[in-house]
Write an enzyme that holds these catalytic residues in place. Sequence first.
Site, PDB file in Angstrom:
ATOM      1  N   SER A  90       0.494  -1.134   0.122  1.00  0.00           N
ATOM      2  CA  SER A  90       0.247   0.169  -0.369  1.00  0.00           C
ATOM      3  C   SER A  90       0.846   1.258  -0.150  1.00  0.00           C
ATOM      4  O   SER A  90       1.549   1.417  -0.885  1.00  0.00           O
ATOM      5  CB  SER A  90      -0.774  -0.123   1.503  1.00  0.00           C
ATOM      6  OG  SER A  90      -1.167   1.082   1.270  1.00  0.00           O
ATOM      7  N   HIS A  91       1.375   1.718   1.486  1.00  0.00           N
ATOM      8  CA  HIS A  91       1.230   3.474   0.880  1.00  0.00           C
ATOM      9  C   HIS A  91       2.525   2.881   1.836  1.00  0.00           C
ATOM     10  O   HIS A  91       3.288   4.156   2.121  1.00  0.00           O
ATOM     11  CB  HIS A  91       0.525   4.583   2.231  1.00  0.00           C
ATOM     12  CG  HIS A  91       0.583   3.595   3.297  1.00  0.00           C
ATOM     13  ND1 HIS A  91      -0.554   2.695   3.280  1.00  0.00           N
ATOM     14  CD2 HIS A  91       0.349   3.669   4.240  1.00  0.00           C
ATOM     15  CE1 HIS A  91      -0.867   2.064   4.613  1.00  0.00           C
ATOM     16  NE2 HIS A  91       0.082   2.906   5.131  1.00  0.00           N
ATOM     17  N   ASP A 117      -2.641   6.744  -3.844  1.00  0.00           N
ATOM     18  CA  ASP A 117      -1.367   5.217  -2.739  1.00  0.00           C
ATOM     19  C   ASP A 117      -1.107   5.075  -3.490  1.00  0.00           C
ATOM     20  O   ASP A 117      -1.291   4.983  -4.921  1.00  0.00           O
ATOM     21  CB  ASP A 117      -1.795   5.719  -1.341  1.00  0.00           C
ATOM     22  CG  ASP A 117      -2.559   4.255  -1.619  1.00  0.00           C
ATOM     23  OD1 ASP A 117      -3.399   3.993  -2.730  1.00  0.00           O
ATOM     24  OD2 ASP A 117      -2.781   3.485  -0.359  1.00  0.00           O
ATOM     25  N   ASP A 124      -1.668   1.521  -4.229  1.00  0.00           N
ATOM     26  CA  ASP A 124      -2.464   0.457  -4.822  1.00  0.00           C
ATOM     27  C   ASP A 124      -3.093   1.064  -5.068  1.00  0.00           C
ATOM     28  O   ASP A 124      -4.266   0.455  -5.821  1.00  0.00           O
ATOM     29  CB  ASP A 124      -2.285  -0.392  -4.031  1.00  0.00           C
ATOM     30  CG  ASP A 124      -2.833  -0.494  -2.642  1.00  0.00           C
ATOM     31  OD1 ASP A 124      -2.797   0.430  -2.091  1.00  0.00           O
ATOM     32  OD2 ASP A 124      -2.734  -1.127  -2.323  1.00  0.00           O
ATOM     33  N   ASP A 132      -5.587   2.782  -3.592  1.00  0.00           N
ATOM     34  CA  ASP A 132      -6.766   2.211  -2.828  1.00  0.00           C
ATOM     35  C   ASP A 132      -7.046   3.430  -1.796  1.00  0.00           C
ATOM     36  O   ASP A 132      -8.481   3.844  -1.731  1.00  0.00           O
ATOM     37  CB  ASP A 132      -7.422   0.890  -2.170  1.00  0.00           C
ATOM     38  CG  ASP A 132      -6.022   1.220  -0.936  1.00  0.00           C
ATOM     39  OD1 ASP A 132      -5.197   1.549  -1.053  1.00  0.00           O
ATOM     40  OD2 ASP A 132      -5.910  -0.006  -0.570  1.00  0.00           O
ATOM     41  N   ARG A 133      -6.569   4.660  -1.493  1.00  0.00           N
ATOM     42  CA  ARG A 133      -6.436   5.745  -0.914  1.00  0.00           C
ATOM     43  C   ARG A 133      -6.809   6.897  -1.704  1.00  0.00           C
ATOM     44  O   ARG A 133      -6.603   6.680  -2.740  1.00  0.00           O
ATOM     45  CB  ARG A 133      -5.689   5.922   0.051  1.00  0.00           C
ATOM     46  CG  ARG A 133      -5.201   4.621   1.094  1.00  0.00           C
ATOM     47  CD  ARG A 133      -4.660   4.936   2.453  1.00  0.00           C
ATOM     48  NE  ARG A 133      -3.757   3.963   3.727  1.00  0.00           N
ATOM     49  CZ  ARG A 133      -3.263   4.130   4.368  1.00  0.00           C
ATOM     50  NH1 ARG A 133      -3.256   5.251   4.652  1.00  0.00           N
ATOM     51  NH2 ARG A 133      -3.112   3.431   5.682  1.00  0.00           N
ATOM     52  N   LYS A 148     -11.554  -0.505  -0.592  1.00  0.00           N
ATOM     53  CA  LYS A 148     -11.438   0.933  -0.907  1.00  0.00           C
ATOM     54  C   LYS A 148     -10.872   1.150  -2.399  1.00  0.00           C
ATOM     55  O   LYS A 148     -10.229   1.336  -2.689  1.00  0.00           O
ATOM     56  CB  LYS A 148     -11.083   1.554   0.515  1.00  0.00           C
ATOM     57  CG  LYS A 148      -9.660   1.691   0.138  1.00  0.00           C
ATOM     58  CD  LYS A 148      -8.685   2.295   1.761  1.00  0.00           C
ATOM     59  CE  LYS A 148      -7.416   1.627   1.712  1.00  0.00           C
ATOM     60  NZ  LYS A 148      -7.369   0.722   3.095  1.00  0.00           N
TER      61      LYS A 148
HETATM   62  C1  G1P Z   1      -3.935   1.371   8.470  1.00  0.00           C
HETATM   63  C2  G1P Z   1      -4.962   2.544   8.825  1.00  0.00           C
HETATM   64  C3  G1P Z   1      -6.208   1.545   8.157  1.00  0.00           C
HETATM   65  C4  G1P Z   1      -5.938   1.404   7.078  1.00  0.00           C
HETATM   66  C5  G1P Z   1      -5.116  -0.337   6.789  1.00  0.00           C
HETATM   67  C6  G1P Z   1      -5.056  -0.261   5.699  1.00  0.00           C
HETATM   68  O1  G1P Z   1      -3.913   0.400   9.634  1.00  0.00           O
HETATM   69  O2  G1P Z   1      -5.365   3.157   9.638  1.00  0.00           O
HETATM   70  O3  G1P Z   1      -7.276   2.571   8.481  1.00  0.00           O
HETATM   71  O4  G1P Z   1      -7.403   0.185   7.276  1.00  0.00           O
HETATM   72  O5  G1P Z   1      -3.865   1.640   7.018  1.00  0.00           O
HETATM   73  O6  G1P Z   1      -4.732   0.808   4.647  1.00  0.00           O
HETATM   74  P1  G1P Z   1      -3.099   0.537  10.715  1.00  0.00           P
HETATM   75  O7  G1P Z   1      -1.676   0.788  10.255  1.00  0.00           O
HETATM   76  O8  G1P Z   1      -3.426   1.166  11.381  1.00  0.00           O
HETATM   77  O9  G1P Z   1      -3.488  -0.767  11.359  1.00  0.00           O
HETATM   78 ZN    ZN Z   2      -3.063   1.396   0.130  1.00  0.00          ZN
END
Ligand code: G1P
Ligand code: ZN
Length: 543
Positions: free
Chosen positions: A113-114, A277, A279, A281-282, A376
């Site tokens: 992801s990010h 982001d 991937d 989804d954000r 998302k």
């Molecule tokens: C974080 C975000 C959460 C999201 C997840 C995946 O998780 O807080 O809302 O669903 O990334 O993108 P966390 O690192 O807080 O467990």
């Molecule tokens: Zn992501």
Amino acid sequence: MTIQTVATTPFAGQRPGTSGLRKKVTEFQQPGYLENFVEAIFLSLGDCNGRTVVLGGDGRYFNRDAIQTILHMAAAHGVARMLVGQGGILSTPAVSCVIRKHGAFGGIVLSASHNPGGPDGDFGIKYNIENGGPAPEKITEAIFARTQALSSYRISDAPPVNLDEIGTTTLDGMQVEVIDPVLDYAELMGRLFDFDAIRALFGRGFRMKFDGMGAVSGPYAKAIIEGVLGAPGGTVINGEPLEDFGGHHPDPNPVNAAELIALMNGPDAPDFGAASDGDGDRNMIVGRGIAVTPSDSLAIIAANATLAPGYAAGIKGIARSMPTSMAADRVAEALGIACYETPTGWKYFGNLMDAGMVTLCGEESYGTGSSHVREKDGLWAVLFWLNMLAASGKSVEQLVSEHWARFGRNYYSRHDYEAVDALAADATMTALRDKLPTLAGQTLGEYRVALGDDFVYTDPVDHSVASRQGVRIIMTDGSRIVFRLSGTGTEGATVRLYLERYEADPARHHLDTQEALSSLVAIAESVSELRQRTGRQQPSVVT
Ligand code: G1P
Ligand code: ZN
């Protein structure tokens, strides 16, 4: 070409977190590490004969290698057909869309992801089920249990598949279909939003910047926003998916997308700014001089949903993660629909969407989406805003101010203490949990505590229970302080502190967020002793 059985031994720590298994690339590169996890996935799926599985990732470093490994293991497990994004690319929402559209058995998403990418960055792998959404905990736990009891994995020794050419080939009897990563997704977006109205908006000289952050959403944004919707070339910046995201930290928030925020605050700001982001989804939504909080974005989309053709019949319900602000709850109340509060992580929304109980879902962490897929969806949120702007003729700033005037404003912020000592983080949470029973009734600063608890969620559909989902201190006026540990980090522990305060008075809707929340911050820090315990004088990131 034959199927090889390779001896292996279990690796510790292959338990999926909030969103799949995320580790440093170097950890994934250990011989057998990825193979073990993939073997565990296929073993938990059972009989794969005749099944179709979708595969793609965000293009980060190690993506192509991992795709070849997974394809060769899928063939060894008798999968009939794999749908793979060209170049190994599929955004997370696109995987969800493709699984649903093609009636696949499931999908494998390769992304952290990010989290930063590159040889020293992170990699990740996640399994999605038939509904297109992340596997629920009972499946991820079953996968984890398998990883701990492996003695071998199976893999084909066939030559690598050409991932760059669209078309079908076979690999040890398995069909491999390399698909256009954007096509199915773009077609779905065209059914949800008023593309003609958005095209007309751009035709009138509306200006936008979409920051792809060197990650996967660039090709989607270019094809849809510049291609189909006719925005001028250059609307999408950082639009090439790069193995290290061009050095960007592909997490769309005002801290990481500083360039976009500066542009939107500058003298020649475009009408609309957005980012997505790693991937895809954000999302982050920005107007001239205003970054919309994700919690507000969810509420505003809910309040204006019928402006988009795909939602013209109205929405059934809303779900938000517990730490997300309660702005959406007020909209749900006005609409006479339910608003569900779930633990953090998109996987908790799947059941509610499958049961037709909710249409819109959101998280404070720049995640917004709907039942069109089961992830998302960054670009979806951006297109929803474009649709609202086109249909209402208003600016981002107007939509937000008018929303606050009608519903009140939920001041909201998240403070992250990243990469702190894991033992110190655990001790902070334990001490907080120990204090919980004594908190209710206490006066803290200008607030009185109504409830102190550790959030427990009972899924209304399958009645599964998720406990220890975040320590909440809820004040009598509804203001909240929430603490939880991140389940996605790869270094030490990350403590997340969430703060929320409601303000009904429109005369007080334009305060600085951190100032508006300062007394809650002081309370949170004194109750948790966060600074002393972690040795950090301030949060690493404030959003
Ligand atoms: C974080 C975000 C959460 C999201 C997840 C995946 O998780 O807080 O809302 O669903 O990334 O993108 P966390 O690192 O807080 O467990
Ligand atoms: Zn992501």
